[in-house]
Scaffold this motif. Structure first.
Motif: not given
Length: 110
Positions: A28-29, A43-45, A60-64, A79-82
């Motif tokens: 997911r990341v 860039v964090i997709q 877990k997603f937020y920890a990732d 930049i966080t996107m997705g």
């Protein structure tokens, strides 16, 4: 890693030489660091779990995502996107800019 969902980053040939590295954190990341001037760009997709997923999956997603942020240095631009799988609303709210939401805001949209 199960690779059930999947995220990726596509970089043009022209910009490929700027890639300093990439880190698949989870399905997911993913993180990609690009050389830039005067600052590098991280860039964090992401592909966030939907509301019906368990709290454990969401945590877990937020920890990732946090792990991805740790790949950046203090001076890097992040930049966080997705697909954050949240629903905003059509009017501006507080510090949120824009009237581009669709429908009613859900719990994740807050």
């Amino acid at each position: 890693m199960k690779n059930e969902y999947g995220v990726g980053i596509v970089v043009s040939k022209k910009h490929a030489r700027s890639v300093m590295g990439y880190w698949p954190i989870s399905d997911r990341v993913i993180v990609c660091k690009l050389q830039g001037k005067p600052f590098n760009i991280v860039v964090i997709q992401v592909y966030a779990p939907m509301s019906q997923h368990s709290d454990n999956e969401v945590e877990k997603f937020y920890a990732d995502v946090e792990s991805g942020i740790k790949q950046a240095k203090k001076e890097d631009i992040i930049i966080t996107m997705g697909d954050l799988n949240a629903r905003g609303r059509k009017e501006s709210s507080g510090e949120v800019v824009g009237k581009y939401g669709k429908g009613n805001r859900d719990e994740r949209g807050k």
